[in-house]
Design an enzyme around this catalytic site. Structure first.
Site, short mmCIF file in Angstrom:
data_model
loop_
_atom_site.label_atom_id
_atom_site.label_comp_id
_atom_site.label_asym_id
_atom_site.label_seq_id
_atom_site.Cartn_x
_atom_site.Cartn_y
_atom_site.Cartn_z
N ASP A 127 -46.30 -42.38 -4.86
CA ASP A 127 -47.18 -42.81 -3.76
C ASP A 127 -48.61 -42.95 -4.30
O ASP A 127 -48.88 -42.66 -5.44
CB ASP A 127 -47.12 -41.82 -2.60
CG ASP A 127 -47.51 -40.39 -3.00
OD1 ASP A 127 -47.26 -40.02 -4.17
OD2 ASP A 127 -48.07 -39.67 -2.17
N ASP B 99 -30.09 -41.99 -9.63
CA ASP B 99 -31.18 -42.76 -10.25
C ASP B 99 -31.42 -44.04 -9.46
O ASP B 99 -31.16 -45.14 -9.94
CB ASP B 99 -30.84 -43.07 -11.71
CG ASP B 99 -32.01 -43.75 -12.41
OD1 ASP B 99 -33.16 -43.58 -11.96
OD2 ASP B 99 -31.77 -44.46 -13.41
N GLU C 40 -38.09 -38.84 -7.90
CA GLU C 40 -39.48 -39.29 -8.00
C GLU C 40 -40.03 -38.91 -9.37
O GLU C 40 -39.41 -38.17 -10.14
CB GLU C 40 -40.32 -38.66 -6.88
CG GLU C 40 -41.68 -39.34 -6.73
CD GLU C 40 -42.28 -39.29 -5.33
OE1 GLU C 40 -41.60 -38.78 -4.43
OE2 GLU C 40 -43.41 -39.77 -5.16
#
Ligand code: 9MR
Length: 769
Positions: free
Chosen positions: A354, A731, A740
């Protein structure tokens, strides 16, 4: 994977399997398998007019699309220059869902030129909860897609949405035979785990331990053979049956071949009729990982252009520098009602996949990089010149400052900017975090993020992260930049005083729209860590008295899950044990003994574990980011090696990394670019090649979070329901709970890579500690 016979039922445009790429197979739940999938013939169709033979009502499109069903398919030209996936949508509303019912969602899709689309079944209003999220790779000739999901809700008005925005260039999409029927058999996702002999696919140090795990039904010892790259047997022996491993549910044996010490490439291990993936015996790979794991940080930088000449394939414009469409981060307001000033909080590293920047998690990350640097000077096997100037290919390379410190400074400067200015209420505290006001979709390059950025309330935890890292920076940067060192010390002291004055301001667990909460309602460990760092740097009595009185100074802090952003006491204990400080010798010896005891506990766990990891969480529940927990526990073991010089600790560290590099239930490496089969689709908005082939995969040397028993994201929930610990990983770029990448996970990876690289062939004898 399921078999994929060409369909005979739903589609009139079934493509022969030969034209379907392996990537497409891996990225989608499955191309249509027709009757083989056991669809209930009587289950009612929930989608109205999915065949488009007579117009396309009630399908709708966003105003930038013109829907055309004159060909019997639904086609739309998607204009160039959309940014987010939801900037262009074809959808249908009012789809009823029944909780607990498993649905089969099918459609035919094509794209010209080829594109990755997004197919969602979701709540039609904010927060747009997704019950199914798929990323079909649409080809020019078209494919049939089939997915299943189990609805968690009763909902009369779910939405089917094909989100097709986010492309710089124009393209055309066509859809047909869109269908949603209940009564489906839940999908059985079976990962491709390859040969049953599990090794470190990267390699073993010549003089280090060499362990492998064999998955087998056999209950008595089996013969094994080690073969060189010409297939010649160079060593053989018998396996050791270990029974059923709780972390995988598999019956396993272990193999030990550490007596073989000859370097080479292309070795394989054979047992029970299976041949392992190939591996090396050598040490170059850890030397390379030492820098690769650190180079990861440059392309996580916010606030600066990433130079393609320094990272070919990864160049991109500066993110969040106040250039439209970005709204920050040079003048960021608070969330409404939190403060009435703005701050320039540009720079720093993006936390993960993010675009958020968090002081709490930023703290442990930058700390572990600075600690890696400090260890390189202090440990008996340390090699500081390996982290020196010009080692990481950074814009700052050549400035006569160790590159690892140039990189860490990028983050530390940001940490300083997050401090509440003098004169304001809560001056000296640190804002907990800064991120978008709501979540953005994938992919999204940082400079294209157009959301409002906001500062979130200060927290005691963030303030103590700032105090700890700034105190550390004050000593680490002193030889290179006295002014920066002094600035850090002043900020650290201000932060400490502010935290003492406001000891219980906790981040809210509910403040999680647009960014992670990083909430923590016990900051006694952060207090301990900050006091330790301040004490090491200043020697002052206030900090010594505080740390000696803290329960974390003597408590059993070497927990199963290991140190992490919310549990930082061990960071303090390790620092006190290894760095010169003014504790009396007997106090310091006690601290060192406690670290060695902690390491002994982790070693005992590792020895009992048939996959050789110092990690056995309660109830076999692997944590979010388990790989970082595993490596952080190895750091404690490594520190015991630095303290005692005993080989068993070094061996424990090496054996731990075998798991990370492929000796695991999934038979895969969790570090991009390392090992024959390795994670490469970690959740990220800009390394989003799985969604857009024009974007790169994560850089070589990127650690995936790894198995997470709680599987919070829709992809994991769809495919991994009921998984046993090690199997709770996929994955897939959309599996943000298992896959992540983060700054706090690559930090221990880089620390441990440097530690191992320092061991040469596994027999380094350095100067005394
Ligand atoms: O790593 C974090 C994990 O320990 C927490 O359980 C989880 C939920 O709060 O959040 C993880 O951190 C994520 C953060 O909230 C947002 N950026 C990505 C982080 C990694 O997934």
């Amino acid at each position: 994977m399921l078999p994929f016979p060409p369909t005979t039922t739903l589609s009139r445009r079934a493509v022969p399997l030969a034209v379907v790429t392996a990537a497409a197979l891996a990225a989608t739940v499955g191309l249509t398998g027709g009757a083989a999938h056991g669809q209930e013939p009587e289950a009612p169709e929930q989608i109205v007019n999915g065949g488009f033979d007579d117009g396309h009502a009630p399908w709708w499109g966003t105003p930038n699309l013109t829907l055309d069903s004159s060909s019997g398919q639904l086609c739309a030209d998607v204009p160039a220059g959309t940014v987010n996936p939801w900037d262009a949508i074809i959808g249908q509303d009012n789809i009823p869902l029944v909780a607990g019912e498993t649905y089969e969602f099918r459609f035919f899709g094509s794209a010209s030129p080829a594109r990755v689309g997004k197919a969602l079944i979701q709540l039609p209003v904010d927060p747009y909860t997704q019950y199914l999220a798929a990323n079909p790779e649409l080809s020019v000739s078209g494919n049939d897609y089939r997915y299943t999901f189990t609805s968690p809700v009763d909902l009369p008005n779910a939405q089917v949405a094909f989100q097709i925005g986010g492309s710089a260039t124009a393209w055309t999409i066509c859809l047909d035979n869109v269908s949603l029927r209940g009564g489906a058999e839940p999908e059985q996702y079976v990962p491709d785990t390859g040969p049953r002999v599990r090794v470190n696919q990267v390699g073993y140090l010549p003089k280090g331990p060499k362990n492998a795990t064999v998955v087998t039904e056999a209950t008595t010892a089996l013969p094994w053979q080690l073969k060189d790259r010409n297939g010649k047997v160079v060593r053989h022996g018998r396996t050791k049956p270990r029974g059923v491993d709780a972390s995988s549910g598999q019956n396993v044996h272990t193999v030990e071949f550490g007596s073989y010490t000859r370097s080479g490439t292309g070795y394989t291990l054979v047992a029970d009729g299976e041949t392992s993936r190939p591996f090396d015996i050598g040490s170059d790979f850890y030397e390379k990982l030492r820098t690769d794991a650190l180079k990861f940080y440059y392309t996580q930088r916010s606030g600066v252009e990433i130079r393609d000449d320094l990272r070919p394939g990864y160049g991109r414009p500066a993110g969040h520098v106040g250039v439209a469409p970005n709204q920050g981060d040079t003048e960021v307001p608070c969330q409404p009602g939190v403060c009435d000033y703005t701050l320039d909080v540009s720079g720093g590293w993006y936390d993960a996949g993010d675009h958020g920047k968090y002081v709490v998690n930023g703290g442990i990350s930058v700390h572990q990089l600075m600690s890696e640097y400090e260890r390189s000077w202090l440990a008996r096997t340390g090699e500081p010149w390996k982290l020196w100037d010009r080692t990481l290919n950074l814009p700052e390379s050549g400035n006569k400052v160790p590159d690892i410190l140039d990189e860490a400074r990028w983050q530390q400067e940001f940490m300083l900017k997050m401090q509440v200015p003098a004169g304001e209420e809560l001056a000296g505290m640190a804002h907990h975090k800064i991120h978008d006001e709501s979540w953005t979709g994938l992919p999204l390059l940082p400079h294209l993020d157009d959301k409002r950025r906001e500062l979130h309330p200060p927290s005691t935890a963030a303030t103590l992260n700032l105090a700890a890292t700034a105190a550390q920076a004050a000593r680490v940067y002193r030889p290179y930049d006295r002014h920066f060192a002094a600035r850090n010390l002043a900020a650290a002291k201000r932060a400490w005083a502010a935290a003492k004055a406001n000891p219980e301001i906790y981040a809210s667990p509910n403040d999680a729209n647009g960014g992670g909460p990083y909430d923590d309602s016990d900051v006694t460990d952060e207090f301990y860590w900050a006091a330790v760092e301040l004490f090491i740097t200043t020697g002052e009595k206030e900090f010594r008295d505080f740390l000696l009185a803290s329960p974390h100074h003597t408590g059993d802090i070497f927990t199963a899950g290991g140190m992490y952003w919310g549990g930082t006491a061990a960071l303090g204990r390790l620092a006190l044990a290894t760095l010169p400080n003014k504790l009396p010798r007997h106090e310091r010896d006690k601290v060192r003994a406690s670290v060695v005891k902690g390491a002994d506990g982790y070693l005992a766990t590792l020895k009992a574990h048939p996959y050789g990891i110092p990690y056995a969480p309660a109830n076999n529940q692997f944590d979010w980011g388990s790989n970082s927990g595993i490596i952080n526990n190895a750091i404690v073991i490594a520190t015991a090696f630095d303290i005692t010089g005993k080989d068993k600790y070094r061996d424990g560290v090496l054996e731990t990394m075998d798991y990370i590099f492929g000796r695991n239930a999934l038979n895969q490496s969790y570090v991009t670019g390392y090992g024959e089969v390795a994670s490469k689709n970690q959740h990220s908005r800009w390394y989003a090649r799985q969604l857009n082939p024009d974007l790169p995969n994560p850089p070589v040397g990127t650690l995936a979070g790894g198995p997470n028993s709680a599987i919070q994201d829709p992809v994991a929930q769809q495919k991994l329901q009921g998984c046993v610990a090690q199997f709770c990983y996929i994955d897939d770029i959309e599996s943000w709970a298992t896959n992540e990448l983060t700054i706090n996970w690559n930090a221990p990876l880089s620390w441990i890579a440097a530690f191992i690289a320092d061991q040469d062939n596994g027999d380094a004898r350095g100067r005394l500690f």
